[in-house]
Write a protein that holds these residues in place. Structure first.
Motif, PDB file in Angstrom:
ATOM      1  N   GLU A  27      59.654  45.914  52.755  1.00 34.53           N
ATOM      2  CA  GLU A  27      60.259  44.694  52.231  1.00 34.53           C
ATOM      3  C   GLU A  27      59.320  43.506  52.440  1.00 34.53           C
ATOM      4  O   GLU A  27      59.136  42.677  51.547  1.00 34.53           O
ATOM      5  CB  GLU A  27      61.591  44.440  52.936  1.00 34.53           C
ATOM      6  N   ALA A  28      58.713  43.444  53.616  1.00 32.67           N
ATOM      7  CA  ALA A  28      57.801  42.346  53.929  1.00 32.67           C
ATOM      8  C   ALA A  28      56.612  42.328  52.979  1.00 32.67           C
ATOM      9  O   ALA A  28      56.239  41.283  52.427  1.00 32.67           O
ATOM     10  CB  ALA A  28      57.320  42.463  55.380  1.00 32.67           C
ATOM     11  N   LEU A  29      56.014  43.477  52.754  1.00 35.10           N
ATOM     12  CA  LEU A  29      54.850  43.559  51.871  1.00 35.10           C
ATOM     13  C   LEU A  29      55.220  43.217  50.436  1.00 35.10           C
ATOM     14  O   LEU A  29      54.444  42.598  49.702  1.00 35.10           O
ATOM     15  CB  LEU A  29      54.242  44.962  51.930  1.00 35.10           C
ATOM     16  N   ARG A  30      56.404  43.617  50.039  1.00 38.04           N
ATOM     17  CA  ARG A  30      56.831  43.394  48.659  1.00 38.04           C
ATOM     18  C   ARG A  30      57.100  41.923  48.374  1.00 38.04           C
ATOM     19  O   ARG A  30      56.861  41.442  47.261  1.00 38.04           O
ATOM     20  CB  ARG A  30      58.094  44.216  48.402  1.00 38.04           C
ATOM     21  N   LEU A  31      57.580  41.189  49.371  1.00 39.01           N
ATOM     22  CA  LEU A  31      58.025  39.824  49.147  1.00 39.01           C
ATOM     23  C   LEU A  31      56.986  38.766  49.491  1.00 39.01           C
ATOM     24  O   LEU A  31      56.938  37.708  48.869  1.00 39.01           O
ATOM     25  CB  LEU A  31      59.291  39.539  49.970  1.00 39.01           C
ATOM     26  N   ALA A  32      56.144  39.025  50.477  1.00 38.85           N
ATOM     27  CA  ALA A  32      55.374  37.957  51.121  1.00 38.85           C
ATOM     28  C   ALA A  32      54.218  37.428  50.281  1.00 38.85           C
ATOM     29  O   ALA A  32      53.457  38.197  49.695  1.00 38.85           O
ATOM     30  CB  ALA A  32      54.854  38.437  52.464  1.00 38.85           C
ATOM     31  N   ASP A  33      54.094  36.098  50.260  1.00 31.82           N
ATOM     32  CA  ASP A  33      52.826  35.459  49.921  1.00 31.82           C
ATOM     33  C   ASP A  33      51.979  35.379  51.191  1.00 31.82           C
ATOM     34  O   ASP A  33      50.779  35.581  51.168  1.00 31.82           O
ATOM     35  CB  ASP A  33      53.053  34.038  49.392  1.00 31.82           C
ATOM     36  N   HIS A  34      52.660  35.064  52.280  1.00 29.19           N
ATOM     37  CA  HIS A  34      52.030  34.891  53.591  1.00 29.19           C
ATOM     38  C   HIS A  34      52.788  35.784  54.573  1.00 29.19           C
ATOM     39  O   HIS A  34      53.981  35.584  54.797  1.00 29.19           O
ATOM     40  CB  HIS A  34      52.128  33.411  53.995  1.00 29.19           C
ATOM     41  N   LEU A  35      52.102  36.762  55.128  1.00 26.06           N
ATOM     42  CA  LEU A  35      52.728  37.743  56.014  1.00 26.06           C
ATOM     43  C   LEU A  35      52.331  37.443  57.460  1.00 26.06           C
ATOM     44  O   LEU A  35      51.144  37.289  57.769  1.00 26.06           O
ATOM     45  CB  LEU A  35      52.288  39.158  55.630  1.00 26.06           C
ATOM     46  N   VAL A  36      53.340  37.373  58.338  1.00 25.23           N
ATOM     47  CA  VAL A  36      53.115  37.061  59.749  1.00 25.23           C
ATOM     48  C   VAL A  36      53.673  38.207  60.593  1.00 25.23           C
ATOM     49  O   VAL A  36      54.871  38.476  60.567  1.00 25.23           O
ATOM     50  CB  VAL A  36      53.806  35.740  60.143  1.00 25.23           C
ATOM     51  N   VAL A  37      52.786  38.876  61.335  1.00 24.77           N
ATOM     52  CA  VAL A  37      53.198  39.990  62.196  1.00 24.77           C
ATOM     53  C   VAL A  37      53.351  39.467  63.620  1.00 24.77           C
ATOM     54  O   VAL A  37      52.411  38.884  64.183  1.00 24.77           O
ATOM     55  CB  VAL A  37      52.169  41.141  62.166  1.00 24.77           C
ATOM     56  N   MET A  38      54.548  39.689  64.194  1.00 20.58           N
ATOM     57  CA  MET A  38      54.815  39.242  65.553  1.00 20.58           C
ATOM     58  C   MET A  38      55.006  40.436  66.484  1.00 20.58           C
ATOM     59  O   MET A  38      55.504  41.488  66.065  1.00 20.58           O
ATOM     60  CB  MET A  38      56.044  38.336  65.591  1.00 20.58           C
TER      61      MET A  38
END
Length: 314
Positions: A198-209
């Motif tokens: 879901e994160a990869l599909r939606l993100a312009d800017h991806l933040v991994v915590m």
């Protein structure tokens, strides 16, 4: 639009969020992703002061958030959560109009805004305006939740696992709708999820915590191709990263002009992903596909060799 500068949140001696810095541009869809307890939801809630940060500064449009009254700040931001938070004894229309009424909009303006948002999110006024939350499907309830979050036309939309409780088909449909909505409205969106697809599909800017810290951030393709460490690589799918990358790239990026030879029997749309193309090739035992446009007219071809060839920088 949003700046977090060396922000920490401590509960007693424990740091839920530890010295993070993050800038989110206006109109950007920023996704916070990580395992449970990594601090992503705490970070989201600090932005609208549902949780107060312990250290550092948070700025909205250049101003520190503590200079705003809490209620005024929250009304500037839409907020959508997994459980929707809809009032069970209020109709759909009344739920959507909540914040505009709190802001004392005229009744006619509230009604017009409710109608506009219901149409935008594919909810017929005639069919849904008078219904109650318990009469809605999960997907319909989430649409109402998003409509309510957008009701006062906020610049910022905060979304905390909004699709987490939905079945895969409904979830995928709402992800598509969110991207289409973002393309039309250009809101600044901060979206929390633990689902990497879901994160990869939606993100312009991806933040991994991880463990309260930001371990890597950037464009999804950048993280897939150059994960910062073993944790990020594992979270991104390990050896499946190639398939995840293929899911982000359209067929049009790898197709070639039509050749004089016969068209391949199997067809695929130019907007389909390379992952879908690979799946079709494997399923149909095909080494070539004819690529078609929205009118089903051939515009190119894709070979298996081309599909697994050189990477694009797009």
């Amino acid at each position: 639009m949003i700046d977090l500068i060396h922000v920490s949140k401590r509960f007693g001696a424990a740091a839920a969020v530890n010295d993070i810095s993050l800038s989110i541009a206006e109109g950007e869809l920023c996704v916070l992703v990580g395992t449970s307890g990594c601090g992503k939801s705490t970070t989201l809630r600090m932005i609208n002061r549902l949780i107060e940060h312990s250290e550092g500064e948070i700025h909205i449009d250049g101003q520190q958030i503590r200079r705003f009254r809490e209620e005024a700040l929250r009304r500037r931001m839409g907020y959508a959560i997994q459980s929707t938070g809809l009032f069970p004894h209020w109709t759909v229309a009344r739920n959507i109009g909540l914040v505009p009424r709190l802001l004392k909009w005229p009744a006619a303006q509230v009604q017009a805004r409710v109608e506009e948002l219901m149409e935008l999110l594919g909810l017929s006024m005639e069919q849904f305006a008078g219904k109650y939350p318990h009469q809605l499907s999960g997907g319909q309830a989430q649409r109402v939740g998003v409509a309510r979050a957008l009701a006062a036309d906020p610049d910022i939309l905060l979304m905390d696992e909004p699709f987490g409780a939905l079945d895969p088909i409904t979830r995928e449909s709402l992800q598509d709708e969110l991207r289409e909505l973002q393309a039309r409205l250009h809101k600044t969106i901060v979206f929390v999820t633990h689902d990497m697809d879901e994160a990869l599909r939606l993100a312009d800017h991806l933040v991994v915590m991880h463990q309260g810290r930001i371990v890597q951030q950037g464009r999804p393709l950048e993280l897939l191709r150059e994960p910062a460490d073993d944790f990020v690589e594992s979270l991104l799918g390990g050896e499946d990263r190639g398939l995840k990358e293929a899911a982000l790239l359209p067929v049009s990026q790898r197709m070639r002009p039509l050749s004089p030879r016969l068209l391949a029997r199997e067809r695929i749309g130019q907007h389909a992903s390379l992952r879908e193309a690979l799946s079709l090739m494997l399923w149909r035992h095909a080494e070539r596909l004819t690529v078609v446009d929205d009118a089903d007219m051939p515009v190119g071809e894709l070979s298996l060799r081309r599909l697994v060839g050189e990477r694009s920088d797009d």
